[in-house]
Scaffold this motif. Structure first.
Motif, PDB file in Angstrom:
ATOM      1  N   THR A 286       0.830  -1.211   0.000  1.00  0.00           N
ATOM      2  CA  THR A 286       0.000   0.000   0.000  1.00  0.00           C
ATOM      3  C   THR A 286       0.864   1.259   0.000  1.00  0.00           C
ATOM      4  OG1 THR A 286      -0.177  -0.145   2.427  1.00  0.00           O
ATOM      5  CG2 THR A 286      -1.966  -1.100   1.135  1.00  0.00           C
ATOM      6  N   ALA A 318      -6.378   3.003   0.371  1.00  0.00           N
ATOM      7  CA  ALA A 318      -7.178   3.400   1.535  1.00  0.00           C
ATOM      8  C   ALA A 318      -8.033   2.239   2.022  1.00  0.00           C
ATOM      9  CB  ALA A 318      -8.061   4.596   1.181  1.00  0.00           C
ATOM     10  N   HIS A 322      -4.604   2.175   4.421  1.00  0.00           N
ATOM     11  CA  HIS A 322      -3.569   3.207   4.335  1.00  0.00           C
ATOM     12  C   HIS A 322      -4.207   4.581   4.568  1.00  0.00           C
ATOM     13  CE1 HIS A 322      -0.190   5.580   2.740  1.00  0.00           C
ATOM     14  NE2 HIS A 322       0.547   4.485   2.899  1.00  0.00           N
ATOM     15  N   ALA A 323      -3.962   5.156   5.735  1.00  0.00           N
ATOM     16  CA  ALA A 323      -4.644   6.382   6.147  1.00  0.00           C
ATOM     17  C   ALA A 323      -4.331   7.569   5.237  1.00  0.00           C
ATOM     18  CB  ALA A 323      -4.275   6.720   7.588  1.00  0.00           C
ATOM     19  N   SER A 325      -3.511   7.638   2.181  1.00  0.00           N
ATOM     20  CA  SER A 325      -4.170   7.470   0.885  1.00  0.00           C
ATOM     21  C   SER A 325      -5.627   7.900   0.964  1.00  0.00           C
ATOM     22  CB  SER A 325      -4.080   6.011   0.431  1.00  0.00           C
ATOM     23  OG  SER A 325      -2.760   5.665   0.093  1.00  0.00           O
ATOM     24  N   ALA A 326      -6.273   7.611   2.085  1.00  0.00           N
ATOM     25  CA  ALA A 326      -7.666   8.022   2.266  1.00  0.00           C
ATOM     26  C   ALA A 326      -7.776   9.541   2.267  1.00  0.00           C
ATOM     27  CB  ALA A 326      -8.224   7.441   3.563  1.00  0.00           C
ATOM     28  N   LEU A 349     -14.209   9.378   3.104  1.00  0.00           N
ATOM     29  CA  LEU A 349     -12.785   9.023   3.058  1.00  0.00           C
ATOM     30  C   LEU A 349     -12.005   9.735   4.156  1.00  0.00           C
ATOM     31  CD1 LEU A 349     -12.398   9.024  -0.810  1.00  0.00           C
ATOM     32  CD2 LEU A 349     -11.789   7.099   0.680  1.00  0.00           C
ATOM     33  N   ALA A 353      -9.942   7.889   7.093  1.00  0.00           N
ATOM     34  CA  ALA A 353      -8.559   8.221   7.445  1.00  0.00           C
ATOM     35  C   ALA A 353      -8.428   8.492   8.940  1.00  0.00           C
ATOM     36  CB  ALA A 353      -8.088   9.425   6.646  1.00  0.00           C
TER      37      ALA A 353
END
Length: 393
Positions: A286, A318, A322-323, A325-326, A349, A353
Motif C-alpha cells: 500500500t 485506503a 492506508h490512512a 491514501s484516504a 474518506l 482516514a
C-alpha cells in the motif's frame, strides 16, 4: 543453525495433534459463520417486529412489547448453541494440540491468544506470566519447525511488552554490552527487549524461509552503517523481494531511485523505477500504491499526469488500511481535481482516514462539519470531534 526439537513425538502423536488443530480451526470458522448468521437473523426479526407494529398502528407501549418479545425469543434461541460455546471447544482442542502434542501452529495460535489476554490483565504479575508463556510457546513452535513461531518470538524480543504507542526504533538507540536496551527505555516493560535474542529468533525464521524476517533483518543491517552491513542487508532484502515480499520490493524501488553512495549504487533511470514500483504495487504494498498515486497526480518519477489513476491508487490503498491514501483520495474528490467532485464520498474518506489514526483526516472531518460540505453542517459535531478525536493525536 536451527534449534532442534526438545520433545520426542511419535508419528501418531503428530497426527493426533494435527487432528485436534484442524478440528479447532473448523470450530472457529463455524463460530464465525454462526455469529454472522445469528446477527443477520436477529436484525431481520427486529425489523419484522417493527414493521408489524407500524402497520398495525399500535401504541408505543404495544410496540415496545412486540420488540421485547422478539428479543427474548431470539435470546433463548441463542443460548442453545452459541458461537462462544464453539470458541471454547476450539480453545480446548488447541490446548490439547499444543500441550499434549506440541503442534507448532496450535502453539503459535495459543501464544497469540496469551498476548491478547495479557493486555486485558489488571495484575502485572499475571500479565507477565502470560507473556512469558507466549514466548515459550513461540519458541517451542519454532523448534517444531514453524517459521511463524520464530518470527513472533523475534518480534516479541524486538519490541518488548507492552508495546508503547511511541515505540522507539532499535536502530536509533544505544545498546548495553550484553545487548539489552538502556534501563531507562525498558523500565516499564514486563518483557524486556533484547536485540540479540530478537536477531537469533529472526535468523532461525530466515533459515526456514520467512521473508518478513529477511526484510526486517535486512533493513536493520542496512541502516546500521558500514559497507559490510549494507551489503549483507541488501542481499537479504533482495532475497525477500525475489520471493515476492511487497515491503522489500518497495524498499528496493526507493533505494534504486535515490542510490546508495556507500556501496556505489547510482540512482536508476525513471523507467527502471517505474518497473520496480509497479512490481511492489502488484505484490500488494500500500505504501508503493500511495507513492505511485502521488506520481500520477503530479506527473513525476516517470509517470504521466493522470488524476483519475491517482485517485484509483489512493482508493485501493485506503480500502487496504492506508490512512494517508484516504486523505489524498478525499482531497481529490472534495475539490474535483481532474475528476467529478463528490464531497459526500470525500467526507467518508476523511472519516476513514481519521478512524485509521490520521490527524489530518479528523481535521478535514471537522472542516466538513463546520462548512456543511459532504455532510449536514453541525458546529456542535465539529467541536465535539475537536475535543475528543483530536485531543490526544
Amino acid at each position: 543453525m536451527i534449534i532442534q526439537r526438545q520433545f520426542h513425538a511419535t508419528s501418531m502423536a503428530s497426527d493426533k495433534g494435527d487432528e485436534f488443530y484442524q478440528k479447532a480451526m473448523e470450530l472457529i470458522e463455524k463460530s464465525r459463520r454462526d455469529e454472522d448468521q445469528r446477527e443477520q437473523e436477529r436484525s431481520k426479526k427486529m425489523y419484522e417486529a417493527w414493521q408489524k407494529s407500524e402497520e398495525a398502528s399500535r401504541t408505543p407501549k404495544s410496540q415496545g412489547v412486540a420488540v421485547v418479545k422478539t428479543l427474548v425469543k431470539e435470546t433463548r434461541k441463542a443460548k442453545k448453541a452459541t458461537p462462544e460455546d464453539l470458541k471454547e471447544q476450539a480453545l480446548d482442542l488447541l490446548e490439547q494440540a499444543a500441550t499434549e502434542h506440541q503442534h507448532p501452529m496450535a502453539l503459535v495460535q495459543l501464544g497469540n491468544l496469551r498476548l491478547q489476554k495479557a493486555g486485558k490483565e489488571e495484575s502485572e504479575d499475571a500479565a507477565e506470566a502470560l507473556v512469558q508463556q507466549a514466548a515459550d510457546m513461540f519458541r517451542l513452535a519454532g523448534e517444531g519447525g514453524s517459521r511463524v513461531g520464530w518470527y513472533n518470538l523475534g518480534n516479541l524480543y524486538w519490541t518488548g511488552y507492552p508495546v508503547a504507542d511511541d515505540e522507539y526504533d532499535l536502530d536509533e538507540v544505544d545498546e548495553t554490552e550484553d545487548g539489552d536496551l538502556p534501563p531507562d527505555r525498558t523500565s516499564e516493560k514486563i518483557f524486556k527487549p533484547d536485540l540479540h535474542e530478537a536477531m537469533e529468533a529472526f535468523m532461525n525464521a530466515i533459515d526456514l524461509g520467512d521473508t518478513d524476517a529477511m526484510y526486517l533483518v535486512g533493513v536493520h543491517r542496512m541502516t546500521s552503517g558500514g559497507r559490510e552491513n549494507i551489503y549483507s542487508g541488501l542481499n537479504m532484502v533482495q532475497k525477500a523481494a525475489d520471493e515476492g515480499h511487497a515491503g522489500a520490493l518497495y524498499y528496493l524501488a526507493l533505494l534504486n531511485l535515490n542510490g546508495e553512495p556507500n556501496i556505489g549504487l547510482e540512482p536508476c533511470s525513471l523507467e527502471t523505477f517505474v518497473e520496480l514500483l509497479d512490481k511492489a504495487v502488484e505484490a500488494g504494498s500500500t505504501d508503493a500504491m500511495f507513492t505511485r498515486g502521488h506520481s500520477f497526480f503530479h506527473g513525476s518519477e516517470g509517470y504521466p499526469e493522470d488524476r483519475k489513476r491517482a485517485l484509483e491508487d489512493f482508493i485501493v490503498a485506503a480500502e487496504s488500511g492506508h490512512a494517508d491514501s484516504a486523505v489524498s483520495a478525499g482531497a481529490i474528490l472534495h475539490g474535483g481535481i481532474g475528476v467529478p467532485k463528490d464531497q459526500k464520498r470525500a467526507f467518508d474518506l476523511y472519516q476513514m482516514a481519521g478512524e485509521l489514526g490520521s490527524k489530518e483526516g479528523w481535521q478535514n472531518v471537522v472542516a466538513c462539519y463546520s462548512t456543511g460540505e459532504g455532510v449536514a453542517q453541525s458546529t456542535k459535531m465539529a467541536e465535539y470531534i475537536k475535543d475528543t478525536m483530536l485531543k490526544d493525536i
